[in-house]
Design an enzyme around this catalytic site. Structure first.
Site, PDB file in Angstrom:
ATOM      1  N   GLN A   1      50.421 -24.199 -13.008  1.00 17.83           N
ATOM      2  CA  GLN A   1      49.984 -23.551 -11.634  1.00 17.83           C
ATOM      3  C   GLN A   1      48.656 -24.309 -11.096  1.00 17.83           C
ATOM      4  O   GLN A   1      48.553 -24.512 -10.082  1.00 17.83           O
ATOM      5  CB  GLN A   1      49.625 -21.984 -12.136  1.00 17.83           C
ATOM      6  CG  GLN A   1      51.018 -21.399 -12.288  1.00 17.83           C
ATOM      7  CD  GLN A   1      51.100 -20.020 -12.621  1.00 17.83           C
ATOM      8  OE1 GLN A   1      49.581 -19.522 -12.746  1.00 17.83           O
ATOM      9  NE2 GLN A   1      51.969 -19.229 -12.761  1.00 17.83           N
TER      10      GLN A   1
ATOM     11  N   ARG B   1      59.744 -23.143  -6.161  1.00 19.28           N
ATOM     12  CA  ARG B   1      59.231 -24.339  -5.560  1.00 19.28           C
ATOM     13  C   ARG B   1      60.446 -24.862  -4.400  1.00 19.28           C
ATOM     14  O   ARG B   1      59.711 -25.403  -3.448  1.00 19.28           O
ATOM     15  CB  ARG B   1      59.328 -25.295  -6.682  1.00 19.28           C
ATOM     16  CG  ARG B   1      57.950 -25.316  -7.564  1.00 19.28           C
ATOM     17  CD  ARG B   1      57.962 -26.171  -8.810  1.00 19.28           C
ATOM     18  NE  ARG B   1      56.770 -25.960  -9.514  1.00 19.28           N
ATOM     19  CZ  ARG B   1      56.340 -24.869 -10.119  1.00 19.28           C
ATOM     20  NH1 ARG B   1      56.996 -23.706 -10.611  1.00 19.28           N
ATOM     21  NH2 ARG B   1      55.123 -24.971 -11.141  1.00 19.28           N
TER      22      ARG B   1
ATOM     23  N   LYS C   1      63.510 -19.172 -12.196  1.00 19.17           N
ATOM     24  CA  LYS C   1      62.586 -18.801 -11.529  1.00 19.17           C
ATOM     25  C   LYS C   1      61.599 -19.961 -11.120  1.00 19.17           C
ATOM     26  O   LYS C   1      61.264 -19.796  -9.805  1.00 19.17           O
ATOM     27  CB  LYS C   1      61.771 -17.577 -12.198  1.00 19.17           C
ATOM     28  CG  LYS C   1      60.887 -16.820 -11.414  1.00 19.17           C
ATOM     29  CD  LYS C   1      60.168 -15.741 -12.329  1.00 19.17           C
ATOM     30  CE  LYS C   1      59.261 -14.864 -11.729  1.00 19.17           C
ATOM     31  NZ  LYS C   1      58.539 -14.036 -12.508  1.00 19.17           N
ATOM     32  N   SER C   2      60.995 -20.793 -11.981  1.00 17.41           N
ATOM     33  CA  SER C   2      59.960 -21.920 -11.392  1.00 17.41           C
ATOM     34  C   SER C   2      60.547 -22.640 -10.322  1.00 17.41           C
ATOM     35  O   SER C   2      59.879 -22.949  -9.330  1.00 17.41           O
ATOM     36  CB  SER C   2      59.506 -22.626 -12.493  1.00 17.41           C
ATOM     37  OG  SER C   2      59.053 -21.647 -13.587  1.00 17.41           O
TER      38      SER C   2
ATOM     39  N   LYS D   1      48.631 -12.532 -18.622  1.00 20.31           N
ATOM     40  CA  LYS D   1      49.972 -12.617 -18.042  1.00 20.31           C
ATOM     41  C   LYS D   1      50.231 -11.273 -17.306  1.00 20.31           C
ATOM     42  O   LYS D   1      49.073 -10.260 -16.930  1.00 20.31           O
ATOM     43  CB  LYS D   1      51.011 -12.880 -18.813  1.00 20.31           C
ATOM     44  CG  LYS D   1      50.859 -14.381 -19.560  1.00 20.31           C
ATOM     45  CD  LYS D   1      50.989 -15.413 -18.716  1.00 20.31           C
ATOM     46  CE  LYS D   1      52.286 -15.721 -18.407  1.00 20.31           C
ATOM     47  NZ  LYS D   1      52.193 -17.077 -17.537  1.00 20.31           N
TER      48      LYS D   1
ATOM     49  N   SER E   1      47.862 -26.358 -17.182  1.00 25.50           N
ATOM     50  CA  SER E   1      48.445 -25.344 -16.713  1.00 25.50           C
ATOM     51  C   SER E   1      49.418 -26.143 -15.327  1.00 25.50           C
ATOM     52  O   SER E   1      48.636 -26.398 -14.582  1.00 25.50           O
ATOM     53  CB  SER E   1      47.344 -24.377 -15.931  1.00 25.50           C
ATOM     54  OG  SER E   1      47.759 -23.543 -15.049  1.00 25.50           O
TER      55      SER E   1
ATOM     56  N   ARG F   1      49.909  -9.665 -23.055  1.00 28.40           N
ATOM     57  CA  ARG F   1      51.390  -9.769 -23.984  1.00 28.40           C
ATOM     58  C   ARG F   1      50.885  -9.633 -25.471  1.00 28.40           C
ATOM     59  O   ARG F   1      51.833  -9.510 -25.922  1.00 28.40           O
ATOM     60  CB  ARG F   1      52.020 -11.094 -23.250  1.00 28.40           C
ATOM     61  CG  ARG F   1      52.589 -10.881 -22.069  1.00 28.40           C
ATOM     62  CD  ARG F   1      53.706 -11.915 -21.703  1.00 28.40           C
ATOM     63  NE  ARG F   1      54.351 -11.470 -20.337  1.00 28.40           N
ATOM     64  CZ  ARG F   1      54.743 -12.385 -19.620  1.00 28.40           C
ATOM     65  NH1 ARG F   1      54.583 -13.617 -19.833  1.00 28.40           N
ATOM     66  NH2 ARG F   1      55.297 -12.040 -18.555  1.00 28.40           N
TER      67      ARG F   1
ATOM     68  N   ASP G   1      55.975 -18.282 -21.784  1.00 29.13           N
ATOM     69  CA  ASP G   1      56.744 -17.042 -21.305  1.00 29.13           C
ATOM     70  C   ASP G   1      57.781 -16.513 -22.242  1.00 29.13           C
ATOM     71  O   ASP G   1      57.949 -15.563 -22.296  1.00 29.13           O
ATOM     72  CB  ASP G   1      57.775 -17.478 -19.723  1.00 29.13           C
ATOM     73  CG  ASP G   1      56.732 -17.741 -18.657  1.00 29.13           C
ATOM     74  OD1 ASP G   1      55.664 -17.497 -18.606  1.00 29.13           O
ATOM     75  OD2 ASP G   1      57.194 -18.544 -17.684  1.00 29.13           O
TER      76      ASP G   1
ATOM     77  N   ARG H   1      45.026  -9.935 -11.971  1.00 26.91           N
ATOM     78  CA  ARG H   1      45.140 -10.889 -12.852  1.00 26.91           C
ATOM     79  C   ARG H   1      44.240 -12.177 -12.260  1.00 26.91           C
ATOM     80  O   ARG H   1      43.723 -12.093 -11.020  1.00 26.91           O
ATOM     81  CB  ARG H   1      46.675 -11.740 -12.564  1.00 26.91           C
ATOM     82  CG  ARG H   1      47.512 -10.695 -13.360  1.00 26.91           C
ATOM     83  CD  ARG H   1      49.004 -11.279 -13.412  1.00 26.91           C
ATOM     84  NE  ARG H   1      49.101 -12.613 -14.000  1.00 26.91           N
ATOM     85  CZ  ARG H   1      50.208 -13.138 -13.883  1.00 26.91           C
ATOM     86  NH1 ARG H   1      51.391 -12.777 -13.215  1.00 26.91           N
ATOM     87  NH2 ARG H   1      50.284 -14.342 -14.506  1.00 26.91           N
TER      88      ARG H   1
END
EC number: 2.5.1.19
Length: 428
Positions: free
Chosen positions: A166, A26, A21-22, A338, A164, A342, A311, A119
């Protein structure tokens, strides 16, 4: 989704794990950094990443999907869209697009579903605004929808207090289109952005925990990439092999970046029998992961490199529940913000299953226990749903709101069935 207990061991090779997914996010975004078509094979065709592809198209790219590969032809200049850019359930998409669009000429609005819009986004908006960006939204730009008026920044330095990927990626993308930057982090976070930018020809250097990025003076080289399969998605089946007696699973073509396989390293420390077989390397290390039933898993304390396994934490909790003794996860407060809280959701669900578990402010404590059937609420969190589906292979499970699995792993239920599980998956 209803899962029934398995009546046999797992002995199979799985070659259709969801694409990473990451990397997929990208690939779509970074195609905009070139002036030539990028070619992407094995792109993740799931809700979140298809939304990212749609946003790239709204920003002016031409998308051709022939099934075997996706060809993304970038525009000469990123265009101002005439509609809201919908990120769905993906925090990665929203946060990285904040950085990419902050330095573009135009006006952009990013939004998502009700879960994403609740979020926190200030961790991205605040440093970008301090560097000169113009980002606004509810609660001082902490919640989407977010409005972005693109502008160019001066060269900046930023010392991040959190590890992070992100935050790092958003600031690097903004700096790439402006005048460059120096970025430092307290520990290494996922480094896909740096690896991919370097592979495309960006002038980016790392000195331990400091990154120096020079501005993009000309378009970067296009991508030509086979997206590896997602180690976070594969992890669910690794846990299944460990806890189902006499099982042996081989997971094919998995991304083996060290910042993405820390959860597997934790399992090894617990006594799991896991082998890694590296097969190729271009932008990233790729290979196969072999996992065997490990009846003597022991409890463990985990407090380091948490950003490398954030994750996998819900699925790791399932392994903790099936181990002997007490396990403790700390320094994981990020889990609170998240797709769901979680920590709370995982612990409440484990308690419903009869597992001795308790919350910490920044993690949880789990004592190995015999789990039992329960009906659990995933709170719309795909990783919670999939984690408890794996526990359901031992004791049975009814999972509410399992349709959110499709945001990252559309064929999850099909793989369960291929493994021999009885699955009633009307929601999927």
């Amino acid at each position: 989704m209803r899962i029934y207990p398995l009546e046999k061991s797992l002995n199979l090779t799985i070659d259709d794990i969801a694409a990473d997914k990451s990397i997929s996010h990208r690939c779509a975004m970074f195609s905009l950094l070139s002036d030539k078509p990028s070619r992407v094979r094995n792109y993740l065709r799931a809700g979140d990443t298809l939304n990212t592809l749609k946003i790239v198209e709204l920003l002016g790219a031409k998308i051709e999907d022939n099934g075997a590969e996706i060809i993304i032809t970038p525009p000469q200049k990123i265009k101002e869209p005439n509609e809201i850019l919908e990120c769905g359930n993906s925090g990665t998409a929203m946060r990285l697009f904040m950085g990419l669009l902050a330095a573009q000429d135009g006006f952009f609005v990013l939004s998502g579903d009700k879960y994403l819009n609740s979020r926190p986004m200030a961790r991205i908006a605040k440093p970008l605004n301090e560097m000169g960006a113009k980002i606004d939204g509810a609660n001082n730009a902490n919640n989407a929808p977010l409005c972005i008026r693109g502008t160019k920044f001066e060269r900046f330095s930023f010392d991040s207090k959190i590890a992070s990927a992100q935050v790092k990626s958003a600031l690097l993308l903004a700096a790439l289109y402006s005048n460059g930057c120096k970025f430092s982090e307290p520990e290494l976070s996922r480094d896909h952005t740096e690896r991919m930018l370097a592979g495309m020809g960006a002038n980016i250097k790392r000195d331990e925990l400091e990154i120096t990025l020079e501005p993009m003076r000309s378009p970067l080289s296009p991508l030509d990439i086979d997206v590896p399969n997602d180690p976070s998605s594969a992890f669910f089946f690794a846990v299944a092999a460990l806890i189902i007696p006499n099982s042996h699973i081989i997971l094919k073509n998995i991304l083996l970046n060290k910042t993405r396989i820390e959860a597997y390293r934790v399992l090894e420390k617990m006594g799991a029998e896991i082998k890694f077989h590296k097969t190729s390397s271009k932008y990233e290390d790729i290979g196969d992961i072999e996992v065997r039933y490990s009846p003597n898993l022991k409890g463990i304390e985990v407090s380091e490199n948490i950003s490398w396994l954030i994750d996998e934490a819900p699925a790791l909790a399932i392994a903790f529940a099936c181990a002997k003794g007490q396990s403790k996860l700390t320094n994981a407060k990020e889990l609170r913000v998240k797709e769901s809280d979680r920590i709370a959701v995982t612990i409440n669900a484990l308690k419903q299953c009869g597992v001795d578990a308790s919350e910490l402010e920044d993690g949880f404590i789990i004592n190995g226990s015999e789990a039992k059937f329960a009906t659990i609420d995933s709170h719309g969190d795909h990783r919670i749903a999939m984690s408890f589906a794996i526990l359901g292979l031992k004791c049975g499970m009814q999972i509410e709101k399992s349709e959110f699995i499709a945001t990252s792993f559309p064929n999850f239920a099909e793989i369960l069935k291929k493994m021999g599980a009885r699955v009633e998956d009307r929601a999927c």
